[in-house]
Design a protein around this motif. Structure first.
Motif, PDB file in Angstrom:
ATOM      1  N   ILE A  15      43.984 -53.278 -36.379  1.00 30.79           N
ATOM      2  CA  ILE A  15      43.613 -52.185 -35.491  1.00 30.79           C
ATOM      3  C   ILE A  15      42.106 -51.900 -35.477  1.00 30.79           C
ATOM      4  O   ILE A  15      41.514 -51.810 -34.400  1.00 30.79           O
ATOM      5  N   THR A  60      40.510 -54.500 -33.503  1.00 34.46           N
ATOM      6  CA  THR A  60      40.797 -54.351 -32.076  1.00 34.46           C
ATOM      7  C   THR A  60      39.849 -53.339 -31.445  1.00 34.46           C
ATOM      8  O   THR A  60      39.302 -53.569 -30.364  1.00 34.46           O
ATOM      9  N   LEU A  61      39.653 -52.237 -32.138  1.00 31.14           N
ATOM     10  CA  LEU A  61      38.719 -51.235 -31.622  1.00 31.14           C
ATOM     11  C   LEU A  61      37.322 -51.828 -31.462  1.00 31.14           C
ATOM     12  O   LEU A  61      36.679 -51.657 -30.414  1.00 31.14           O
ATOM     13  N   LEU A  76      37.264 -54.032 -28.430  1.00 32.88           N
ATOM     14  CA  LEU A  76      37.201 -53.288 -27.177  1.00 32.88           C
ATOM     15  C   LEU A  76      35.785 -52.758 -26.941  1.00 32.88           C
ATOM     16  O   LEU A  76      35.260 -52.829 -25.833  1.00 32.88           O
ATOM     17  N   LYS A  77      35.177 -52.256 -28.004  1.00 31.65           N
ATOM     18  CA  LYS A  77      33.797 -51.774 -27.871  1.00 31.65           C
ATOM     19  C   LYS A  77      32.868 -52.918 -27.490  1.00 31.65           C
ATOM     20  O   LYS A  77      31.967 -52.750 -26.656  1.00 31.65           O
ATOM     21  N   LEU A  83      46.588 -48.222 -28.441  1.00 27.93           N
ATOM     22  CA  LEU A  83      46.680 -49.500 -27.749  1.00 27.93           C
ATOM     23  C   LEU A  83      47.746 -49.439 -26.672  1.00 27.93           C
ATOM     24  O   LEU A  83      47.582 -49.982 -25.576  1.00 27.93           O
TER      25      LEU A  83
END
Lengths: 357, 357
Positions: free
Chosen positions: B268, B271-272, B275-276, B300
């Motif tokens: 997680i 993943t953040l 995305l950033k 998500l």
DNA sequence: TTGTAAGCGTTATCAC
DNA sequence: GTGATAACGCTTACAA
């Protein structure tokens, strides 16, 4: 593209057989170490203290024996004998709420520096669970307790804490007047949020609160104050929510029925529910609806949501100071003064609020 | 609109004076209760057990006295005497990682039903901290320990656990062959993720891993297997990351330099960061870049990211079963068989993957 | 410098 | 049914 689960097959489970370890010994005690090192049991104990005279050579022999046996001092025995558990209890609402992660981090740090361990417990905003957490911590003879209190129902427990000489600090909510607290100035935070929205031309603003938390109306108070300054009737904007997981529907309904142009969500889980509600209602942020989130997170930052943020570093420090001040006072046999620390939140402007003409 | 901090003013701090409580008594013990209830200390103890006979009237008298004094049994004394702490230790990586929230929840539930308390500790993926956590738990005489192990560096600690008769279960990573484990089949999960992307026509796929975790290459293995089936060279797609907070830059760099069309983020927080990275690189999902997230979360789900999800309910149950099986075995004086449970992840299709012709 | 022994608050084993 | 009493493992006077 429709969300879809692929088939979930059975769990695979291998049993690979007996452990290779030959024998399970009982827990090793300082007596065992003493026997192996050819010293008395009290010498073993002394080897673990550094304020007592002991021959360095003896100490080394003890430590070697301890290592060989895998000895670790029994904290139950130690805290029984010392009348000091070196335990700090943390009573929070919910492991899902990431707001607390940095608090946990910092307190662990502060606690560690002072030789304390942190014990985490969760109330899920249920007064009975809060009571249970406190009972457990008292039974553990925690020396200090940091609680986000749920309701006034457990006042007796806080009285017992005081009577027992257990330091207590309320976190983020001040429900009991005679218990210290470290809180964010929610009245001011909500005021800032509401004032900002009003400044941007919004007149129909929803603010959320938890039904169970109406004993602690700071946020709605700040909201009311801002509304009144702008001659807006605050009452129908206040949306009272149960503590649940699926708030999306309720929020979507409120958005639709009030025709609100903006919403202030009271915490991170509610913000998520609000975002979901907007999505499912087909509302675009900020064009159709403006949002100010109370409490910030990395996900909100990523999504460009304007938020009321808190200086988490400072909060952690203030909590630790407040707590250890009380612990030290009790340690000196004096009754600590209680204190209330109020920390200023600030508004972090991002892209979730639209200016209305 | 540029992000901007409003001025942060000083903390407000009120000292409101002495606590209103008249006197701080010492901690109350069963002796005190006995004195008040006019019974012997051992009768007080009996009043708290339900397996021994005691006159209901006496018990009531004891309980009344206990309530009046605010007495709660001292767990240190109890666990010292009983040689049972009823403590379960949980050693996780990181309070920020919401992936564990539901595990914590469920284990608290299971533990509570059996009369155990949960003690949470965090390693931050640092082997030294892992060691410290384990030492603390051994010192606390925890009866069982649930660990997400960091590295093989602490093998000796696991041997001590076994020798000491402390049940141990590895969580989500199986680093030690002779310690039970409950894991997600990461090889299969990553295989599914990669195969899905390959099926959608992607040929340049990045998968992330932690540098420190290369002892546990399940995910990259699954990724490799899928790539090989499609005749794609997997090697340059493997992106090894440090355990840090600001991975965005590294990921953005890798995205740019490899010209990847898809990425599998390993957990997680990564993943953040991914995305950033996409946002800061101006990459649109899924048009410019496709994402499959390993591990799911509500955020998500909200953002429509296709993810490898796990049956958290089942995972919690399996962990509890596995642990209590070992605890019970040790309780019977037998050495428990170790077992490895492998749980199947599944792919949850949302909207973050584009089909390429 | 090290050993001896008391006692922290429980529970369990005996008597009564 | 209830009351003494002996541990559990540790720390700390006090002796040696």
């Amino acid at each position: 593209m429709q969300a879809k689960k692929l088939l979930f097959e059975d769990t695979v489970c291998y049993n690979i057989g007996k452990s290779s370890v030959s024998e399970v010994n009982k827990m090793v005690s300082s007596r065992d170490v003493a026997r192996l090192a050819n010293v008395s049991q009290s010498t073993v104990s002394r080897a673990y203290r550094d304020d007592v005279y002991i021959d360095p050579i003896t100490r080394q022999r003890v430590m070697d024996a301890a290592k060989q046996l895998g000895y670790y001092p029994n904290l139950s025995a130690r805290s029984l004998r010392n009348q000091r558990s070196r335990i700090l209890g943390l009573v929070l609402s919910d492991p899902d709420n990431t707001f607390f992660a940095s608090v946990i981090r910092q307190l662990e740090q502060h606690a560690g520096e002072r030789g304390y361990r942190l014990v985490l417990t969760y109330t899920d905003e249920d007064p009975d669970k809060e009571r249970f957490c406190l009972e457990t911590l008292i039974s553990s003879r925690a020396e200090g307790v940091l609680v986000m209190p749920v309701s006034r129902a457990n006042e007796d427990m806080y009285r017992i804490l005081q009577k027992s000489g257990i330091a207590a600090v309320q976190l983020f909510r001040s429900l009991y007047d005679d218990v210290s607290s470290v809180c964010v100035n929610d009245e001011q935070g909500a005021y800032q949020a509401a004032k900002y929205l009003l400044d941007q031309g919004h007149r129909r603003i929803i603010i959320t609160e938890y039904t169970f938390n109406q004993e602690n109306p700071a946020k709605t108070k700040g909201y009311r104050r801002a509304c009144e300054e702008y001659g807006v009737d605050p009452e129908e904007g206040i949306l009272s929510l149960p503590f649940e997981n699926n708030l999306d529907g309720i929020i979507a309904g409120a958005l639709a029925s009030t025709g609100a142009t903006a919403i202030i969500s009271a915490n991170i889980p509610i913000t998520l529910a609000t975002l979901k509600a907007c999505k499912s209602s087909g509302l675009t942020i900020p064009d159709d609806i403006s949002i100010v989130a109370y409490d910030d997170s990395q996900w909100l930052e990523f999504q460009g949501i304007t938020a009321i943020t808190h200086p988490m570093q400072q909060i952690g420090d203030e909590i630790a100071q407040s707590l250890f001040r009380e612990i030290d006072a009790y340690g000196d046999g004096t009754t600590p003064e209680r204190e209330n620390r109020l920390i200023k939140p600030y508004l972090l402007l991002r892209n979730s609020v639209k200016k209305i003409q």
